[in-house]
Design a protein around this motif. Sequence first.
Motif, short mmCIF file in Angstrom:
data_model
loop_
_atom_site.label_atom_id
_atom_site.label_comp_id
_atom_site.label_asym_id
_atom_site.label_seq_id
_atom_site.Cartn_x
_atom_site.Cartn_y
_atom_site.Cartn_z
N ARG A 141 0.82 -1.22 0.00
CA ARG A 141 0.00 0.00 0.00
C ARG A 141 0.85 1.26 0.00
NH1 ARG A 141 -5.15 -1.84 1.40
NH2 ARG A 141 -5.89 0.21 2.00
N ALA A 143 1.66 3.73 -2.30
CA ALA A 143 1.25 4.21 -3.61
C ALA A 143 2.30 5.09 -4.28
CB ALA A 143 -0.07 4.96 -3.50
N TYR A 180 -4.41 2.85 -9.60
CA TYR A 180 -5.51 3.81 -9.63
C TYR A 180 -6.74 3.27 -8.89
CZ TYR A 180 -2.84 6.32 -13.21
OH TYR A 180 -1.88 7.03 -13.90
N GLN A 183 -6.28 3.84 -5.35
CA GLN A 183 -6.45 5.26 -5.04
C GLN A 183 -7.88 5.74 -5.28
OE1 GLN A 183 -3.36 6.63 -7.74
NE2 GLN A 183 -1.95 7.00 -6.03
N LYS A 185 -9.35 6.09 -8.04
CA LYS A 185 -9.44 6.88 -9.27
C LYS A 185 -10.08 6.00 -10.34
CE LYS A 185 -5.27 9.60 -8.21
NZ LYS A 185 -3.90 9.97 -8.66
#
Length: 352
Positions: A141, A143, A180, A183, A185
Amino acid sequence: MGEVAVELFQESPTAFLQELRKNKLPKLQSANRDVLHTVAELHLPVESSANSQGVCLLPAATVETLLVDKRRMELVQPFKLALLKLASQEAARLMAAGEYELALPVALDAVQQGQALFKPAPALQLFPLYLLAAQANLGLRRAKQCEDFLALASWLAMKEPGLTTSIMKSQLSRLYGQLYAFQSKHAEALHAFAEDVYYCSLEYGPEDVRTSLGYYNMGKVFQSSGELDKAASCNDQVVAIWATALNAVVLGLADGGGGAQPAALPVGRLQLMEVVDMLTDIARSRAAALGSGHVTVGEAHLVTALACIQLEERGRAGEELEAAAATFGEGDVERLRLVEMARVMLNALTGG
């Protein structure tokens, strides 16, 4: 040490050990069970003396020093490449087992080895190493670190567009999609996973099992963003692809149901285990949306059962077959026929 002495330098282990002591080169005496097991599997002798037992291990730096000292420069580069390959394989193995904390330092070491090996100019050979490091960071994790390594891989791909294959582009797009998605997104993740499907389709075809993961990942993103109909469509594609492949491999059926010689799956055991998890998740999603007795839930159970038969997971395969049969009515002649064929294959595995 004995193997290095004989195979690499054509010397007796005794004379070789004397040279190590004379030059005060580092070595390690190990009685670790895993090490001894590996040595036994390779049919190498276990060295022992009055003072110690086990095997004498040579660090990579010691072997490289000996190669240079003995003017075997032509072996230095292949030796470094072999070490790099071992580090890459170990990082991939650890990540496949979910051991990301152990995998990360190995992956970073592989990157450092690669950067030293292929300097001064960054080379496309670093591409898979950057992806390994990105994947390990994402598994933890992290990122930002993941994105940094993906950016390095992207730069190499743009620098050498003619040498960057569709598979490499697929792997890069898939990791971007996973980043993504982590996140949240959603739009960027869908675009990246669609690129993954596109590049896999160029290489293997849109209905190949290796393309199916892209559809599944798109379905997960659609599900997260509340677009359940689109998620279901992606899942339908995944189940259909694996049904066709496993009907052929496990049951010996062609797409149309006629006879065919069983083919081989283009994925390994670890990947197929991940496919079982993927199909189980699809069955769970369908049950939540449509009810556990819906026929499409049974279809997912049936395909999962075939994957388990291929893996020789007898108990799990039997459970999945029973779950599938419970959703099919008497009128589902073709589906029930597939269940019976699968039971025959399962009985053949168990000797029943």
